[in-house]
Scaffold this active site. Structure first.
Site, PDB file in Angstrom:
ATOM      1  N   ASP A  89       2.160   4.102   2.759  1.00  0.00           N
ATOM      2  CA  ASP A  89       1.071   4.924   2.209  1.00  0.00           C
ATOM      3  C   ASP A  89       1.610   6.054   1.310  1.00  0.00           C
ATOM      4  OD1 ASP A  89      -1.889   6.433   3.755  1.00  0.00           O
ATOM      5  OD2 ASP A  89      -1.565   5.546   1.781  1.00  0.00           O
ATOM      6  N   ASP A  90       2.182   7.112   1.924  1.00  0.00           N
ATOM      7  CA  ASP A  90       2.761   8.222   1.145  1.00  0.00           C
ATOM      8  C   ASP A  90       4.017   8.666   1.890  1.00  0.00           C
ATOM      9  OD1 ASP A  90      -0.495   8.651   1.243  1.00  0.00           O
ATOM     10  OD2 ASP A  90       0.322   8.917  -0.783  1.00  0.00           O
ATOM     11  N   GLU A 111     -10.596   4.558   7.305  1.00  0.00           N
ATOM     12  CA  GLU A 111      -9.533   5.524   7.630  1.00  0.00           C
ATOM     13  C   GLU A 111     -10.196   6.832   8.059  1.00  0.00           C
ATOM     14  OE1 GLU A 111      -7.473   7.075   4.225  1.00  0.00           O
ATOM     15  OE2 GLU A 111      -5.693   7.569   5.376  1.00  0.00           O
ATOM     16  N   HIS A 153       0.841  -1.202   0.000  1.00  0.00           N
ATOM     17  CA  HIS A 153       0.000   0.000   0.000  1.00  0.00           C
ATOM     18  C   HIS A 153       0.873   1.248   0.000  1.00  0.00           C
ATOM     19  CE1 HIS A 153      -3.904   2.048   1.407  1.00  0.00           C
ATOM     20  NE2 HIS A 153      -3.007   3.017   1.334  1.00  0.00           N
TER      21      HIS A 153
HETATM   22  N1  LIG Z   1      -4.055   7.794   2.960  1.00  0.00           N
HETATM   23  C1  LIG Z   1      -4.809   8.011   1.868  1.00  0.00           C
HETATM   24  N2  LIG Z   1      -6.141   7.828   1.935  1.00  0.00           N
HETATM   25  C2  LIG Z   1      -6.902   8.009   0.843  1.00  0.00           C
HETATM   26  N3  LIG Z   1      -6.421   8.391  -0.338  1.00  0.00           N
HETATM   27  C3  LIG Z   1      -5.094   8.578  -0.443  1.00  0.00           C
HETATM   28  N4  LIG Z   1      -4.330   8.960  -1.495  1.00  0.00           N
HETATM   29  C4  LIG Z   1      -3.068   8.994  -1.066  1.00  0.00           C
HETATM   30  N5  LIG Z   1      -2.976   8.659   0.218  1.00  0.00           N
HETATM   31  C5  LIG Z   1      -4.239   8.402   0.647  1.00  0.00           C
HETATM   32 ZN   LIG Z   2      -3.525   5.013   0.849  1.00  0.00          ZN
END
Ligand SMILES: Nc1ncnc2[nH]cnc12
Ligand SMILES: [Zn+2]
Length: 326
Positions: free
Chosen positions: A267-268, A189, A8
Site C-alpha cells: 500500500d504505502d 477499508e 497495490h
Molecule cells: N490506504 C489507502 N487508502 C485510500 N487511499 C490511499 N492513498 C494512499 N494510500 C491509501
Molecule cells: Zn491503497
C-alpha cells in the site's frame, strides 16, 4: 525465496522519509510537520492522507519521479518480486506543477531503468482521488485514456472512501473500460461491506483495493468468491491504520477459506513500516500461509495483473520454474 508480485502500492506513498528529506532540502521545504526522527508522523487516516499529499508535493521534476519509481522497483526486485503495478496520481503531479503526461512518462522511464537493472516487470494504474471529487476523477480517467503510454494498463480510484459514492465515478470507469484498461477501486477499508457492494455494482472492477470489510456480509463474500473478484489485501496497512485492531482480527484467513482470491500488498510501505517481503512474512506468521500458499498468492497476482498475455505467460513460467525442484 518465494517469488512475489505486488498489485497495490501508491508510488508517492512508496517514498522513504529519507528521500522526502532530500527533496525538502532540494526545494527548501519544511517537513517537520509529518516527518520526525527519520519516520513519517501522523495519527489517523486523515492525517496520513495529508502527510501523503505533503510528501507528494516534493516531487516536481521528471527526474524526481523517474528516481522514485526506479528506487521503489529496485527495492521490490531485491525482495524477490518479478512483477509490480503501482498507482499513479496525475492530480498530485499537477498540484506539484508537473503535467500529467510528463509525470507518467518519467515514471515510465523509472520502470525501464529498473527493468534494465533487475528484470522486474512493472505497469502503472492511473488513479483518481475520491476526495478530490467526481470531476477530478473523470479528468484522471480521460487523461489515462488519451495518454497512450504503453505501461499504463489500469485505472482506479483511491483516497478517502468516506467521501462520495461509487455511483459518482461510474462515468469515469466507463471511460477507462472503453479505453481497455483493467479496473480496480479502493473499497472496504474505511467504509464497510455496503461500500464494497456499491463499488462492485457501479464500477464493475476485476479487483478491489482492500475489500477486506466485505467480511461483514457473508452474502457479499460469497459473491466476491463466485465472481472471482481479486482482493488486493494490504494486511500491515490495515493494522497500522486501525481498520482492524490486530492480526488475530484480520479476516484474510476467512476470506481465503470462503474461496476469495487474494493478493498481498504494501500500500504505502514506508508509512506503515512495511514492504512486500514483510507482507508475505506477516501472512506466513499470522495467517498460517505456507510456501505453497504464498506462491499461489503470487500466481493470483500474475493471473489478475493488468498486463498483456505474452508478458503474463512469461511471468507465470518464471513462477512455475521456481516450483520445479531443482
Ligand atoms: N490506504 C489507502 N487508502 C485510500 N487511499 C490511499 N492513498 C494512499 N494510500 C491509501
Ligand atoms: Zn491503497
Amino acid at each position: 525465496m518465494v517469488l512475489k508480485a505486488e498489485l497495490h502500492c501508491h508510488i508517492e506513498g512508496a517514498a522513504s522519509p529519507r528521500l522526502i528529506e532530500e527533496q525538502a532540502r532540494k526545494y527548501g521545504a519544511d517537513v517537520s510537520g509529518f516527518i520526525r526522527d527519520g519516520a513519517y508522523f501522523w495519527h489517523d487516516f486523515t492525517t496520513f492522507l495529508s502527510a501523503y499529499d505533503r510528501a507528494a508535493s516534493l516531487f516536481r521534476t521528471p527526474e524526481d519521479y523517474a528516481l522514485l519509481a526506479e528506487t521503489y522497483l529496485k527495492e521490490l526486485a531485491a525482495q524477490g518480486a518479478i512483477y509490480a503495478e503501482f498507482f499513479t496520481s496525475p492530480d498530485h503531479a499537477e498540484r506539484a506543477g508537473l503535467s500529467a503526461q510528463a509525470y507518467t512518462d518519467s515514471l515510465g522511464e523509472g520502470i525501464m531503468r529498473a527493468r534494465a537493472a533487475t528484470g522486474i516487470e512493472a505497469r502503472m494504474i492511473v488513479t483518481g482521488v475520491r476526495h478530490f471529487g467526481p470531476e477530478a476523477v473523470e479528468k484522471a480517467a480521460s487523461f489515462a485514456a488519451r495518454c497512450g503510454h504503453p505501461l499504463v494498463t489500469g485505472f482506479g480510484v483511491a483516497g478517502d472512501e468516506r467521501v462520495g459514492h461509487p455511483r459518482d465515478f461510474s462515468r469515469a470507469f466507463a471511460i477507462a473500460r472503453e479505453a481497455g484498461f483493467g479496473i480496480t477501486i479502493h473499497a472496504g477499508e474505511f467504509a464497510g461491506a455496503e461500500s464494497v457492494e456499491a463499488a462492485l455494482d457501479h464500477t464493475r472492477p476485476s479487483r478491489i483495493g482492500h475489500g477486506v470489510r466485505a467480511i461483514e456480509n457473508p452474502e457479499l463474500v460469497r459473491r466476491i468468491a463466485d465472481e472471482g473478484i481479486v482482493l488486493e489485501v494490504c494486511p500491515v496497512s490495515n493494522i497500522v491504520l486501525g481498520v482492524f485492531p490486530d492480526y488475530a482480527h484480520h479476516p484474510l484467513p476467512q476470506l481465503v477459506a470462503a474461496g476469495c482470491r487474494i493478493t498481498l500488498n504494501s500500500d504505502d510501505p514506508p508509512h506503515f513500516h512495511t514492504n512486500l517481503a514483510r507482507e508475505y512474512a506477516v501472512a506466513a506468521e499470522h495467517f498460517g500461509l505456507n510456501e505453497t500458499a504464498l506462491r499461489s498468492v503470487t500466481r493470483t497476482a500474475l493471473e489478475a495483473a493488468f498486463v498483456d498475455e505474452e508478458t503474463r505467460g512469461r511471468l507465470l513460467s518464471r513462477l512455475d520454474a521456481q516450483e520445479q525442484p531443482a
